[in-house]
Design an enzyme around this catalytic site. Structure first.
Site, PDB file in Angstrom:
ATOM      1  N   GLU A  22       3.170   5.825  -4.395  1.00 12.87           N
ATOM      2  CA  GLU A  22       3.797   7.111  -4.074  1.00 12.87           C
ATOM      3  C   GLU A  22       3.322   8.292  -4.908  1.00 12.87           C
ATOM      4  O   GLU A  22       4.037   9.307  -5.015  1.00 12.87           O
ATOM      5  CB  GLU A  22       5.326   6.986  -4.160  1.00 12.87           C
ATOM      6  CG  GLU A  22       5.892   6.028  -3.124  1.00 12.87           C
ATOM      7  CD  GLU A  22       7.404   6.004  -3.046  1.00 12.87           C
ATOM      8  OE1 GLU A  22       7.938   5.492  -2.059  1.00 12.87           O
ATOM      9  OE2 GLU A  22       8.044   6.500  -4.007  1.00 12.87           O
ATOM     10  N   ILE A  23       2.119   8.237  -5.475  1.00 11.56           N
ATOM     11  CA  ILE A  23       1.653   9.402  -6.235  1.00 11.56           C
ATOM     12  C   ILE A  23       1.063  10.452  -5.301  1.00 11.56           C
ATOM     13  O   ILE A  23       1.338  11.650  -5.459  1.00 11.56           O
ATOM     14  CB  ILE A  23       0.664   8.979  -7.335  1.00 11.56           C
ATOM     15  CG1 ILE A  23       1.346   8.015  -8.319  1.00 11.56           C
ATOM     16  CG2 ILE A  23       0.136  10.203  -8.074  1.00 11.56           C
ATOM     17  CD1 ILE A  23       0.464   7.555  -9.455  1.00 11.56           C
TER      18      ILE A  23
END
Length: 791
Positions: free
Chosen positions: A465-466
């Site tokens: 989820e970066i």
């Protein structure tokens, strides 16, 4: 199309040598007994290695159980303290004459200064890599003193954060200021919306002394040999031809022999004699396997494993050369591809194993305990048994946890459960200075070398989820980034996830797929449903109704979920009787989501109505202790599990029925401690309602329901059709149950119409239950297993 072709090895054992009597034989002496732990005012107390500071203090009676009641604040001092481990040991006589002696630490958590006999030999700063130190000049026959001083990760992190020019977003770090991005340490230690904040330290993986002379084996990699398409193994050939790529470290030059031996029928190899110079060398040993059998994921065939031993001898092959080193191995043969091809919908995302498409069924896995060294083998076995019972064939090892133990991957190999392996980066930006990137490079090399031989390993993923956070969560605005700041930060991101990690993989594991970030597109964007993998959180975070799961079906669902409370027995083990009301500080401490109960209330009102939900919350004591009753919290936990199962079943069946979806991995399989979370197994590995819903949806044959025309849909993993009967029943509120039987055949594939039921007009609230009963028995097919009622 991303392709990966490999012949895989699992379970290499580097402990022990087959010829212990040889004066040159390598010895590996575990350093796991006799340690103490001390700090000013505490200790020394006995220490367990592998272990952690928290569990050693607990074992010595210095602190209460961190999981009991609400202990995070009262135990926070441990995370701000320097701790020293000490071991006094003798050098066994049988190894004193060896030429080389090395101390090996498989895991130090995290900032560790190591001294041997008063001489500093190591400064460690990365929890996720092995540390190896030559100590031949320092070891004594007796009276050796080994000390490891751990500095607090929080203090180091604060100092590094203060020196960094740009403030970095660090999601779910509940510290002030957040510091976890600067330390190569498990992110979940810093707290999460399902996890406690205990920033521990310690010798968290085994330590040992290695002593040897002449040469030793440092790595064995099983791979393709002479295959078409630039290295694809001819697994359909007979015999199959593979190689054992053996790395040897020689202390002195000379003639050596490398041989592969196996008790498996049909596995043959000739010894390879080589002349080596001092240093590191790689030797290829050809191996042939007559009548090769492939390794298959669960539900597609048997996960066939072979056994072999790789031996290193000194001298010529014909001379009966003494054994220097030996590794015991198991390996499996299979190919894996990640198929990402443009199609009429967008772009596909699915795995193909041994040339056959596979629908991935499974869940995201987090560490089995906050203090991972105390997870025993039986607990790992129970996790995999539960997953197998639910027909799972894939785990995603999430990037905020740990690279799991060797046993974890061995069990995955044995059970036929593929592994989507994240590198350990999650929910925030990370530094991009040279020293940090080089630390990550060393970490990645160690983990890729350790894991690449497992046939269960299907995919490397850069982070969790970066990219999603950068594009959709407003990080740049929240942290006041200028255009130059944003450019520098994004270039730093690319240096790590499009530079360092794929560079390591290109060198060490070039044929396995790499996916830079999961998800590839945020759930708020329509294109997230037509290409790449998706984390769909419109349900729960977006408060969307469960039916949305059936409308927004992605190409591959790698994360989605809904919360439910743990089994009451799991809660009651850590929450005292006086605190068993939903609004108590202790109960709130075991519900980490900031709006957890409020979000559950919204969904409960949709299912139970406003009055029923208010009464349930009142009985559970959400507004105060005086309003609760004895069974209120138990009933609340049970109802939230039913709610969780109800919503997640909509998603799982929608994904399973969709011909364009390549897999579904829900969040999450397990917990790190007793807590309200999205898991289907609580911390005690007690099954929640979701696990039974997953078992039904993941069965080899499962059914779905469409209100349009009374259609019963099917999904089958079988390779041929299976005839049977569809038994159904339905009832509207206040009406009698009606039902019947329709014959049909379940074809292979997903989203096929199995039958059209002769139903009357269905009113809102009507429940329809269906099940498929085969007319003839079929191996692995759940015969007569009732499908849960579906609205």
């Amino acid at each position: 199309m991303r392709r990966s072709w490999l012949t895989a090895l699992l379970g290499t054992s580097l402990f022990g040598c087959g010829d212990a009597g040889s004066p040159a034989a390598l010895s590996r002496i575990p350093l796991d007994q006799g340690w103490t732990l001390a700090v000013e005012g505490v200790g020394p107390v006995p220490a367990t290695v592998p272990g952690t500071v928290h569990t050693d203090l607990l074992g010595a009676g210095v602190i209460p159980d961190p999981f009991q009641a609400a202990m995070e604040d009262s135990l926070a001092w441990i995370s701000e303290t320097d701790w020293t481990y000490r071991l006094d040991f003798e050098l066994p006589k049988q190894v004193q004459l060896r030429d080389r002696h090395e101390l090996v630490f498989e895991g130090l958590d995290t900032y560790a200064s190591v001294t041997l006999n008063g001489v500093r030999i190591l400064e460690a700063d990365n929890m996720f890599r092995e540390w190896r130190v030559d100590v031949r000049e320092l070891l004594q026959a007796s009276g050796n003193v080994l000390e490891i001083r751990f500095a607090p990760a929080l203090a180091r992190g604060r100092a590094l954060a203060a020196d960094h020019r740009i403030e970095l977003p660090q999601g779910n770090d509940r510290g002030t200021p957040p510091t976890r991005a600067f330390t190569r340490k498990a992110a979940y230690h810093y707290g999460w919306d399902w996890g406690a904040r205990f920033v521990t330290a310690g010798i968290w993986r085994p330590a040992r002394l290695e002593s040897w002379s002449g040469a030793r084996i440092t790595d064995v990699h099983w791979g393709p040999l002479n295959g078409p398409d630039g290295g694809v193994p001819d697994l359909d050939g007979d015999p199959a031809r593979i190689i054992a790529d053996v790395e040897i470290e020689a202390d002195r030059g000379g003639t050596y022999v490398v041989e592969v031996a196996s008790d498996e029928p049909g596995v043959a190899s000739a010894p390879v004699e080589v002349d080596l110079e001092p240093g590191s060398s790689r030797i290829e040993v050809p191996v042939e396997i007559e009548g090769p059998e492939l390794w298959w994921p669960r539900g597609m065939g048997e996960p066939r494993l072979y056994r072999a031993r790789v031996r290193l001898r000194a001298g010529e092959a014909a001379s009966g050369a003494p054994l220097l080193d030996e590794t015991s191995t198991r390996f499996g043969l299979r190919t894996v591809e990640l198929i990402t091809e443009t199609d009429s919908i967008g772009e596909s995302f699915f795995f193909r194993i041994n040339g056959r498409p596979m629908f991935a069924r499974g869940a995201n896995v987090v560490p089995l305990d906050h203090f991972t060294p105390r997870v025993d083998p039986d607990r790992y076995r129970a996790l995999f048994a539960a997953a197998a019972h639910a027909h799972m064939n894939m785990f995603r090892v999430w990037g905020g946890g740990i690279y799991e133990t060797d046993l974890f991957y061995d069990l995955a190999d044995e059970h036929g459960i593929l592994i989507w392996q994240d590198f350990m980066f999650a929910n925030g930006l990370y530094p991009w200075d040279d020293s940090f990137l080089e630390s990550v490079r060393a970490e990645a090399r160690h983990q890729v070398l350790r894991l690449r031989n497992h046939p269960s390993l299907a995919l490397w993923c850069g982070n969790n989820e970066i990219t999603e956070g950068w594009e959709n969560w407003g990080w740049q605005t929240a942290h006041g980034y200028s255009a130059a700041d944003s450019s520098e930060a994004w270039n730093g991101y690319r240096d790590l996830f499009h530079g360092v990690l794929p560079e390591v993989l290109a060198e060490l594991d070039p044929h396995r797929p790499y996916w830079p970030s999961s998800p590839s597109i945020g759930w708020g964007h329509p294109e997230s449903l037509v290409r790449g993998d998706s984390h769909y959180w419109g349900v729960w975070w977006g408060l969307e109704p469960f039916e949305t799961y059936g409308e927004k079906v992605p190409r591959f669902a790698s994360e989605f979920g809904f919360q439910g409370y743990p089994d009451p027995a799991t809660l009651e083990a850590v929450v005292g009787e006086d605190d068993r009301w939903l609004g108590s500080p202790v109960m709130r401490a075991h519900q980490k989501h900031p709006t957890g109960v409020e979000t559950l209330r919204v969904y409960l009102e949709r299912e139970l109505g406003v009055i029923g939900t208010a009464r349930l919350l009142e009985r559970a004591g959400w507004s105060g202790r005086g309003s609760t009753d004895e069974d209120g919290v138990r009933d609340f936990a049970f109802v939230t599990q039913l709610l969780q199962a109800r919503g997640m079943e909509v998603a799982l069946r929608a994904h399973r029925m969709s011909p364009s979806t390549g897999g579904t991995l829900y969040w999450q399989l397990n917990d790190t401690w007793p807590v309200a979370s999205w898991s289907s197994l609580d911390h005690a590995l007690r099954t929640k309602g979701l696990h039974y819903a997953a078992r039904s949806a993941f069965a080899p044959i499962t059914l779905g329901w469409s209100t349009e025309g009374g259609e019963v849909l099917s999904a089958s993993d079988l390779e041929s059709s299976l005839r049977g009967r569809v038994e159904y029943a339905y009832a509207s509120p206040g009406e009698a149950v009606e039902g019947g039987v329709v014959e049909g055949a379940v074809p292979p594939g997903r989203g096929r119409v199995l039958a059209r039921l002769p139903l009357r007009d269905l009113r809102p609230g009507t429940l329809v239950g269906v099940r498929f009963v085969p007319l003839t028995p079929a191996g692995g097919v759940p015969s007569g297993e009732r499908e849960p009622l579906t609205r």
